[in-house]
Design a protein around this motif. Structure first.
Motif, PDB file in Angstrom:
ATOM      1  N   VAL A  30       0.840  -1.302   0.048  1.00 23.74           N
ATOM      2  CA  VAL A  30       0.070   0.014  -0.058  1.00 23.74           C
ATOM      3  C   VAL A  30       0.791   1.165  -0.121  1.00 23.74           C
ATOM      4  CG1 VAL A  30      -1.779   1.254   1.352  1.00 23.74           C
ATOM      5  CG2 VAL A  30      -1.675  -1.096   1.303  1.00 23.74           C
ATOM      6  N   VAL A  31       0.433   2.043  -0.973  1.00 21.49           N
ATOM      7  CA  VAL A  31       1.492   3.404  -1.047  1.00 21.49           C
ATOM      8  C   VAL A  31       0.452   4.540  -0.454  1.00 21.49           C
ATOM      9  CG1 VAL A  31       2.593   5.075  -2.479  1.00 21.49           C
ATOM     10  CG2 VAL A  31       2.615   2.452  -2.896  1.00 21.49           C
ATOM     11  N   ILE A  32       1.221   5.164   0.529  1.00 16.70           N
ATOM     12  CA  ILE A  32       0.617   6.781   1.162  1.00 16.70           C
ATOM     13  C   ILE A  32       1.461   7.843   0.560  1.00 16.70           C
ATOM     14  CG2 ILE A  32      -0.215   7.878   2.921  1.00 16.70           C
ATOM     15  CD1 ILE A  32      -0.692   5.081   4.422  1.00 16.70           C
ATOM     16  N   ASP A  33       0.942   8.577  -0.228  1.00 15.67           N
ATOM     17  CA  ASP A  33       1.658   9.758  -0.577  1.00 15.67           C
ATOM     18  C   ASP A  33       1.197  10.973   0.274  1.00 15.67           C
ATOM     19  OD1 ASP A  33       2.846  11.874  -2.059  1.00 15.67           O
ATOM     20  OD2 ASP A  33       1.839  11.709  -3.876  1.00 15.67           O
ATOM     21  N   LEU A  34       2.433  11.422   1.174  1.00 16.19           N
ATOM     22  CA  LEU A  34       2.060  12.621   2.032  1.00 16.19           C
ATOM     23  C   LEU A  34       1.746  13.791   1.330  1.00 16.19           C
ATOM     24  CD1 LEU A  34       4.902  11.903   4.658  1.00 16.19           C
ATOM     25  CD2 LEU A  34       2.435  11.384   4.628  1.00 16.19           C
ATOM     26  N   ASP A  35       2.230  14.078   0.043  1.00 16.97           N
ATOM     27  CA  ASP A  35       2.227  15.170  -0.728  1.00 16.97           C
ATOM     28  C   ASP A  35       0.681  15.682  -1.061  1.00 16.97           C
ATOM     29  OD1 ASP A  35       4.625  15.761  -1.128  1.00 16.97           O
ATOM     30  OD2 ASP A  35       4.958  14.575  -2.840  1.00 16.97           O
ATOM     31  N   THR A  36      -0.285  14.675  -1.113  1.00 18.62           N
ATOM     32  CA  THR A  36      -1.613  14.710  -1.510  1.00 18.62           C
ATOM     33  C   THR A  36      -2.382  14.413  -0.034  1.00 18.62           C
ATOM     34  OG1 THR A  36      -1.704  12.314  -2.228  1.00 18.62           O
ATOM     35  CG2 THR A  36      -1.279  14.320  -3.608  1.00 18.62           C
ATOM     36  N   LEU A  37      -1.972  13.985   0.940  1.00 19.52           N
ATOM     37  CA  LEU A  37      -2.781  13.528   2.248  1.00 19.52           C
ATOM     38  C   LEU A  37      -3.314  14.778   2.649  1.00 19.52           C
ATOM     39  CD1 LEU A  37      -3.459  10.981   3.874  1.00 19.52           C
ATOM     40  CD2 LEU A  37      -1.532  11.569   5.220  1.00 19.52           C
ATOM     41  N   GLN A  38      -4.680  14.618   2.947  1.00 25.14           N
ATOM     42  CA  GLN A  38      -5.283  15.713   3.725  1.00 25.14           C
ATOM     43  C   GLN A  38      -5.842  15.408   5.012  1.00 25.14           C
ATOM     44  OE1 GLN A  38      -8.303  18.079   1.723  1.00 25.14           O
ATOM     45  NE2 GLN A  38      -8.218  16.635   0.088  1.00 25.14           N
ATOM     46  N   PRO A  39      -5.942  16.420   6.187  1.00 26.54           N
ATOM     47  CA  PRO A  39      -6.486  15.833   7.294  1.00 26.54           C
ATOM     48  C   PRO A  39      -7.709  14.943   7.171  1.00 26.54           C
ATOM     49  CG  PRO A  39      -6.148  18.383   7.173  1.00 26.54           C
ATOM     50  CD  PRO A  39      -5.843  17.731   5.891  1.00 26.54           C
TER      51      PRO A  39
END
Length: 419
Positions: free
Chosen positions: A261-270
């Motif tokens: 699973v990939v999580i992109d902090l650039d696009t992560l929102q609250p």
């Protein structure tokens, strides 16, 4: 076949060269943890065993945190039971009123957990210590009893999910948003009895407090444990807080994972988890207009210094919405002191919040913030099951300290970037 971090730690503690997913092993323990709710059951089980004392008085931690200071006679009796057991067995790491903190924040702070450890605790959020590169997991009170008596526990070696964190964290996005996003993607049973193994360049963006939060909630995805690689930041933390030697384990290049699973902090929102499961997530722009009655900032998930710092940043010089109850709970006495010296406690009180002694309290519907029928709470805790914080017809919305603080000002779930 290569091994994951978790598998390598378990193999070493079982005295084996290698292990594979699904294998049953018996492993040596570095620490056994209990609290004021779970320890009495374990103590009564030990009394039934034909054993003398405990396996190691320095490798057991008993933390009075759920109903402490005692809220009623029953909780007082529980603590008395544990206190007498600790005294009888000369338990080194017994923490009661004046010394106590929420267990999963207290133990790393006290230097009792380090990389390479195998740790069990009779509390489901024992998985917190994976932030330091340890294998830690929750067990039942009877397993805790066996661990205290023998210093060993059996495990089924878990398979693993690789969680790749990449990019750069944005303002008011935290570890809580990372883990809520992950649970929202894979579900509350998406990692059932598996290890969540976090990797990627984005880990460098995560503070230790972020990592503790993420590992803490691995269980909310059904995981056996969550674990982070040991980098310079983790080593710095351990050297500052502990005198114990630690051992760094790294996953093999050919380690096998059941999923990535990939999580992109650039696009992560609250991100906010709606009732009544942590997987019911929405990004802050999807929330809508939801009025609330209470805000809780604290718990083993988000009661650390950085959590209080971001809440204070948002609340400073402002007032909470009239009629709203806002409860702030530092996770340990040291965090309380640090927050006081930084001026956060004054900020909270002047804003109209109250500040509690360290306790699990409202998180499990214990005390210090019970919800009445029909009430809604934004909470930085880790679970929002039906009736978790009070009446079965109340609602809990899980969020970061930033979202919680912003919501405290407006009286509805709000974006911290807009208050």
């Amino acid at each position: 076949m290569g091994m994951t971090m978790t598998q390598k730690i378990l193999a070493a503690h079982a005295g084996l060269e290698s292990v594979v997913a699904g294998q049953l092993i018996e492993a040596d323990l570095d620490l056994v943890l209990g609290n004021d709710i779970t320890s009495p059951v374990a103590i009564h089980e030990i009394e039934k065993m034909n054993v003398e004392g405990v396996f190691h008085k320095d490798k057991i931690a008993l933390v009075m945190d759920h109903f402490v200071p005692n809220k009623d006679i029953k909780s007082a009796e529980h603590c008395k039971c544990v206190r007498e057991f600790a005294c009888k067995n000369e338990i080194t790491n017994y923490f009661d009123v004046g010394e106590m903190g929420i267990e999963h924040a207290l133990l790393p702070e006290k230097g009792l957990t380090v990389a390479g450890d195998v740790i069990i605790g009779a509390d489901s959020h024992t998985c917190t210590y994976g932030a330091l590169g340890a294998f830690s997991t929750g067990v039942g009170s009877t397993d805790m009893a066996a661990g205290m008596a023998t210093g060993r526990a059996w495990f089924k070696v878990p398979s693993a999910i690789k969680v790749v964190i990449t990019g750069k964290k944005q303002k008011f996005v935290s570890g809580k948003d990372v883990i809520l996003h992950l649970i929202g993607e894979i579900g509350v049973d998406g990692a059932l009895y598996q290890s969540l193994e976090f990797v990627g360049d984005g880990i460098a963006e995560l503070s230790m407090d972020d990592r503790f939060t993420i590992a803490n909630m691995a269980i909310e995805a059904g995981a056996k444990n969550g674990i982070f690689p040991v980098d310079a930041l983790a080593e710095e933390y351990m050297k500052e807080h502990s005198k114990r030697p630690y051992k760094i384990y790294e996953a093999d290049a050919d380690a096998e994972y059941v999923r990535e699973v990939v999580i992109d902090l650039d696009t992560l929102q609250p991100t906010v988890a709606f009732p009544h499961l942590p997987e019911n997530t929405k990004t802050i722009d999807e929330v809508g207009d939801i009025a609330i009655d209470q805000v809780v900032i604290g718990s083993c998930t988000n009661g650390r210094y950085e959590d209080l710092a971001v809440a204070a940043e948002i609340l400073k010089g402002k007032k909470v919405k009239k009629g709203l109850r806002v409860i702030v709970i530092p996770a340990t006495q040291q965090i309380y002191l640090d927050a006081m010296e930084a001026g956060f406690i004054r900020t909270f009180i002047e804003a109209g919040a109250i500040v509690s002694t360290p306790t699990c309290g409202p998180c499990l519907g214990g005390y210090m913030g019970i919800l009445a029928e029909g009430e809604r709470c934004v909470s930085t805790t880790n679970r929002n099951f039906v009736g978790r914080m009070g009446h079965v017809n109340s609602e809990i919305y899980l969020a970061s300290p930033a979202v919680a603080a912003a919501s405290a000002l407006t009286g509805k779930i709000s974006d911290p970037r807009e208050v």
